[in-house]
Design an enzyme around this catalytic site. Sequence first.
Site, PDB file in Angstrom:
ATOM      1  N   GLU A 264       0.863  -1.181   0.000  1.00  0.00           N
ATOM      2  CA  GLU A 264       0.000   0.000   0.000  1.00  0.00           C
ATOM      3  C   GLU A 264       0.892   1.221   0.000  1.00  0.00           C
ATOM      4  O   GLU A 264       2.051   1.141   0.363  1.00  0.00           O
ATOM      5  CB  GLU A 264      -0.850   0.043   1.277  1.00  0.00           C
ATOM      6  CG  GLU A 264      -1.808  -1.095   1.426  1.00  0.00           C
ATOM      7  CD  GLU A 264      -2.216  -1.269   2.893  1.00  0.00           C
ATOM      8  OE1 GLU A 264      -2.460  -0.252   3.567  1.00  0.00           O
ATOM      9  OE2 GLU A 264      -2.258  -2.420   3.337  1.00  0.00           O
TER      10      GLU A 264
ATOM     11  N   LYS B  79       2.248   4.676   1.529  1.00  0.00           N
ATOM     12  CA  LYS B  79       2.358   5.234   2.874  1.00  0.00           C
ATOM     13  C   LYS B  79       1.924   6.697   2.791  1.00  0.00           C
ATOM     14  O   LYS B  79       2.650   7.537   2.263  1.00  0.00           O
ATOM     15  CB  LYS B  79       3.797   5.112   3.368  1.00  0.00           C
ATOM     16  CG  LYS B  79       3.957   5.457   4.830  1.00  0.00           C
ATOM     17  CD  LYS B  79       5.326   4.999   5.327  1.00  0.00           C
ATOM     18  CE  LYS B  79       5.487   5.145   6.826  1.00  0.00           C
ATOM     19  NZ  LYS B  79       5.425   6.496   7.315  1.00  0.00           N
TER      20      LYS B  79
ATOM     21  N   ASP C  12       1.157  10.374   3.879  1.00  0.00           N
ATOM     22  CA  ASP C  12       1.898  11.217   4.798  1.00  0.00           C
ATOM     23  C   ASP C  12       0.992  12.299   5.377  1.00  0.00           C
ATOM     24  O   ASP C  12       0.745  13.325   4.765  1.00  0.00           O
ATOM     25  CB  ASP C  12       3.079  11.854   4.056  1.00  0.00           C
ATOM     26  CG  ASP C  12       4.140  12.332   5.027  1.00  0.00           C
ATOM     27  OD1 ASP C  12       4.047  11.998   6.213  1.00  0.00           O
ATOM     28  OD2 ASP C  12       5.049  13.042   4.586  1.00  0.00           O
TER      29      ASP C  12
ATOM     30  N   TYR D  94      -6.508   2.180   6.337  1.00  0.00           N
ATOM     31  CA  TYR D  94      -5.727   1.016   5.898  1.00  0.00           C
ATOM     32  C   TYR D  94      -5.772  -0.177   6.840  1.00  0.00           C
ATOM     33  O   TYR D  94      -5.301  -1.246   6.503  1.00  0.00           O
ATOM     34  CB  TYR D  94      -4.271   1.409   5.674  1.00  0.00           C
ATOM     35  CG  TYR D  94      -3.632   2.054   6.886  1.00  0.00           C
ATOM     36  CD1 TYR D  94      -3.287   1.300   7.992  1.00  0.00           C
ATOM     37  CD2 TYR D  94      -3.415   3.426   6.921  1.00  0.00           C
ATOM     38  CE1 TYR D  94      -2.736   1.887   9.111  1.00  0.00           C
ATOM     39  CE2 TYR D  94      -2.854   4.027   8.039  1.00  0.00           C
ATOM     40  CZ  TYR D  94      -2.517   3.250   9.130  1.00  0.00           C
ATOM     41  OH  TYR D  94      -1.987   3.842  10.239  1.00  0.00           O
TER      42      TYR D  94
ATOM     43  N   LYS E 151      10.842   3.504   2.415  1.00  0.00           N
ATOM     44  CA  LYS E 151      10.784   4.961   2.274  1.00  0.00           C
ATOM     45  C   LYS E 151      11.296   5.394   0.906  1.00  0.00           C
ATOM     46  O   LYS E 151      12.374   4.973   0.493  1.00  0.00           O
ATOM     47  CB  LYS E 151      11.652   5.621   3.361  1.00  0.00           C
ATOM     48  CG  LYS E 151      11.055   5.480   4.751  1.00  0.00           C
ATOM     49  CD  LYS E 151       9.820   6.336   4.870  1.00  0.00           C
ATOM     50  CE  LYS E 151       9.617   7.002   6.104  1.00  0.00           C
ATOM     51  NZ  LYS E 151       9.788   7.634   7.118  1.00  0.00           N
TER      52      LYS E 151
ATOM     53  N   CYS F  21      15.423  48.903   2.170  1.00  0.00           N
ATOM     54  CA  CYS F  21      14.479  48.352   1.203  1.00  0.00           C
ATOM     55  C   CYS F  21      15.103  48.382  -0.195  1.00  0.00           C
ATOM     56  O   CYS F  21      15.594  49.418  -0.628  1.00  0.00           O
ATOM     57  CB  CYS F  21      13.192  49.161   1.216  1.00  0.00           C
ATOM     58  SG  CYS F  21      12.051  48.660  -0.074  1.00  0.00           S
TER      59      CYS F  21
ATOM     60  N   CYS G 130      13.065  51.148  -2.298  1.00  0.00           N
ATOM     61  CA  CYS G 130      12.982  52.575  -1.982  1.00  0.00           C
ATOM     62  C   CYS G 130      14.065  53.036  -1.009  1.00  0.00           C
ATOM     63  O   CYS G 130      14.098  54.187  -0.613  1.00  0.00           O
ATOM     64  CB  CYS G 130      11.601  52.917  -1.423  1.00  0.00           C
ATOM     65  SG  CYS G 130      11.353  52.285   0.238  1.00  0.00           S
TER      66      CYS G 130
ATOM     67  N   CYS H 252       9.628  47.037   5.226  1.00  0.00           N
ATOM     68  CA  CYS H 252       9.837  48.395   4.743  1.00  0.00           C
ATOM     69  C   CYS H 252       8.613  49.177   5.182  1.00  0.00           C
ATOM     70  O   CYS H 252       7.490  48.837   4.829  1.00  0.00           O
ATOM     71  CB  CYS H 252       9.945  48.410   3.217  1.00  0.00           C
ATOM     72  SG  CYS H 252       9.779  50.080   2.548  1.00  0.00           S
TER      73      CYS H 252
ATOM     74  N   CYS I 261       6.964  53.587  -1.098  1.00  0.00           N
ATOM     75  CA  CYS I 261       7.653  52.426  -1.656  1.00  0.00           C
ATOM     76  C   CYS I 261       6.875  51.934  -2.891  1.00  0.00           C
ATOM     77  O   CYS I 261       5.730  51.495  -2.767  1.00  0.00           O
ATOM     78  CB  CYS I 261       7.728  51.329  -0.601  1.00  0.00           C
ATOM     79  SG  CYS I 261       8.735  49.942  -1.110  1.00  0.00           S
TER      80      CYS I 261
HETATM   81  P1  AMP Z   1       6.282   6.009  11.234  1.00  0.00           P
HETATM   82  O1  AMP Z   1       5.527   7.179  11.816  1.00  0.00           O
HETATM   83  O2  AMP Z   1       7.329   6.417  10.259  1.00  0.00           O
HETATM   84  O3  AMP Z   1       6.702   5.038  12.263  1.00  0.00           O
HETATM   85  O4  AMP Z   1       5.227   5.273  10.302  1.00  0.00           O
HETATM   86  C1  AMP Z   1       4.079   4.696  10.862  1.00  0.00           C
HETATM   87  C2  AMP Z   1       2.889   5.458  10.404  1.00  0.00           C
HETATM   88  O5  AMP Z   1       2.691   5.372   9.001  1.00  0.00           O
HETATM   89  C3  AMP Z   1       1.657   4.915  10.990  1.00  0.00           C
HETATM   90  O6  AMP Z   1       1.386   5.482  12.237  1.00  0.00           O
HETATM   91  C4  AMP Z   1       0.602   5.260   9.986  1.00  0.00           C
HETATM   92  O7  AMP Z   1      -0.144   6.375  10.445  1.00  0.00           O
HETATM   93  C5  AMP Z   1       1.348   5.686   8.739  1.00  0.00           C
HETATM   94  N1  AMP Z   1       0.827   5.035   7.540  1.00  0.00           N
HETATM   95  C6  AMP Z   1       0.553   5.683   6.382  1.00  0.00           C
HETATM   96  N2  AMP Z   1       0.094   4.858   5.445  1.00  0.00           N
HETATM   97  C7  AMP Z   1       0.037   3.629   6.000  1.00  0.00           C
HETATM   98  C8  AMP Z   1      -0.374   2.347   5.513  1.00  0.00           C
HETATM   99  N3  AMP Z   1      -0.828   2.172   4.263  1.00  0.00           N
HETATM  100  N4  AMP Z   1      -0.290   1.310   6.371  1.00  0.00           N
HETATM  101  C9  AMP Z   1       0.167   1.478   7.638  1.00  0.00           C
HETATM  102  N5  AMP Z   1       0.571   2.660   8.142  1.00  0.00           N
HETATM  103  C10 AMP Z   1       0.513   3.726   7.338  1.00  0.00           C
HETATM  104 ZN    ZN Z   2      10.410  50.099   0.322  1.00  0.00          ZN
END
Ligand code: AMP
Ligand code: ZN
Length: 665
Positions: free
Chosen positions: A111, A113, A115, A222, A309, A403, A406, A421, A427
């Site tokens: 899956e 990851k 962010d 997930y 990663k 500035c 000016c 400024c 200006c």
């Molecule tokens: P880390 O914070 O680097 O330890 O990564 C763990 C976190 O990745 C988990 O707490 C999840 O919130 C996040 N995460 C994002 N996507 C997924 C996914 N598909 N499966 C599991 N964890 C995920």
């Molecule tokens: Zn200025």
Amino acid sequence: MNGEERTKSLRKELRKHNHSYYVLDQPTISDYEFDMKLKELQGLEAQYPELYDPTSPTLRVGGMVTKNFETVAHNQRMYSLDNSYSKEDLEDWEKRIQRGLGDVEVEFTCELKYDGASISLTYADGKLLRALTRGDGFQGDDVTTNIKTIKSVPLKLTGSYPPKFDIRGEIVLPFEGFAKMNAERIENGEEPYMNPRNTASGSLKLQDSAAVSKRPLDCLLYGIVGQNTGIESQWQMLEKAREWGFKVPTVAKLCKTTDEVMEFVGYWDVHRHDLPYETDGVVVKVNSLQQQDELGYTSKSPRWAMAYKFKAEQVSTVLNEITYQVGRTGAITPVANLEPVLLAGTTVKRASLHNADQISKLDIREGDTVFVEKGGEIIPKIIGVDFGKRPQNSEPTRYIDQCPECHTQLVRTDGDAKHYCINYYGCPVQITGRIQHFISRKAMDIEGMGGETVTLLFQEGLITDYADLYTLTKEQLIPLERMAEKSAENLVNGVKASVGIPFERVMFALGIRFVGETVAKKLAKAYKNIDAFIVATEEELMAVDEIGDRIAQSVVEFFRNEANLEIIARLKSFGLQFALSADKLENQTEKLKGQTFVVSGVFEKVSRDELKKLIEDNGGRVGSSVSSKTTYLVAGDKMGPSKRAKAEKFEVSIISEDDFLVLVG
Ligand code: AMP
Ligand code: ZN
């Protein structure tokens, strides 16, 4: 159909539309129709308070305020993930798994990851019971009220789900919504947010859930945890979660070998840039839950899962020159002009250096080779200097003290990261910046005119402030470069037409620092005309709902300035709208004139927003906190104890929703 049946059928229908729109990304109804149905439902719910349902689609707009987020233990611990960075890492992991399980066949799910900010949702009998942040993994903060406003989080499930379970996922802020939020902030003269991830996790801790509901957050799920869920594999888990109404991205793959996993990783390392939200890797999981069980956990992470990663997109290039930009409010932003370099699919030439502190912290100098990174940020950022490549004759950066436009001495006040400024009226960039803001689409929307025309007109000495626009004639314009008769005519007509732009937008167009679109609307409504607004004191302004000291100060400063008052007088003489229009004033009374209300808690007959509107429509003011200036505290269910204590301290009368409705008749 009676009222009860209609209420229930509307709820059901709207839930379905929400699911199609926010979970499946396939709208099945126009926004307008949706709003009409939602309004109808709101009306019915006000009429039949006994039909209250915590999963009603009307609750998506928020309104509840959380002062302190309660810490609650997770039903099951939320673990971290181990990280890997290469095929070898993954192969080692696979070997460990084989050793743990004995030589059996193992399948993997891959899956993305996501962010953002981790979240754990508890459902009981198909209803969202609670939402907790990850916290330290053992306990998190209860952010249920805020999570309920995220439209892709189902409040009520469909299909045959287990009676009680937790589901884990990630709250993300898609790029598009993030860019929109930042555009608005920049327009309001505020610092843009750094990246979607921090903004998403910050959103979960906002006190006002109505503010959360306005952020375009998304919830991607997930993992399901719980007893007797009847689920046997990770893959099936994803499918089931989708069936019950959760948003589970379809980008996932069932793999038999590390090579297949690497193929998935390789593909998404490139194509993740086409996704609407930020990802920072791939999560590989042993598919069989029974095998997962056998493998168990280390002290910090599951043995059956591994994050791969993506490499942060980073390149190094030469910093040719540091230049300085002046914004319309006078704020100075240092900019790194880079040797053009390809990064994450686009050519990067410039990066923001934010402020003087940032430059000295990283010791960035012209001529340096710097590392540039593009994570979630839309604007690339410089994360460090390659000191080994620093030229012999390199000199520390001396931040400008004048500035660049000016030559006025720059000012930096305590607590402000930026230099300013302060030559507000002299200006050139500030002058043209203000006029450009004035004519912009969300302000006066002057057709036939663009930013470059403003600069040209200013350079030709035809305008020095936005009031001058209204004196321009065709004859003055035609001799200008690239100005045909037709475009001169369009410009003059565009300016003329703008006198009809409503008061609240004129307020925004004035360009008062920190007075963005929404604040301008609020102030226009509270004061109804410019004359009342001009004389408002800081204290009075702060009594208006959502107006803080920073805005109040800036407004007072703006009107203290004679030159601004003169410009406004001239704009008035040209016929601009400096009062709310008659139809906006209609339905409005003066019944509550001079009274300030604070609203707290949950109400039965009208929503908080409706209550506030009633107050304002009847000439009252909505305050945000109880003070000696408060006339009434309108108390709903679950009112905060601190509000009550304050009301008692200042001897403010506490009235109920019904009392209030009697008051406005
Ligand atoms: P880390 O914070 O680097 O330890 O990564 C763990 C976190 O990745 C988990 O707490 C999840 O919130 C996040 N995460 C994002 N996507 C997924 C996914 N598909 N499966 C599991 N964890 C995920
Ligand atoms: Zn200025």
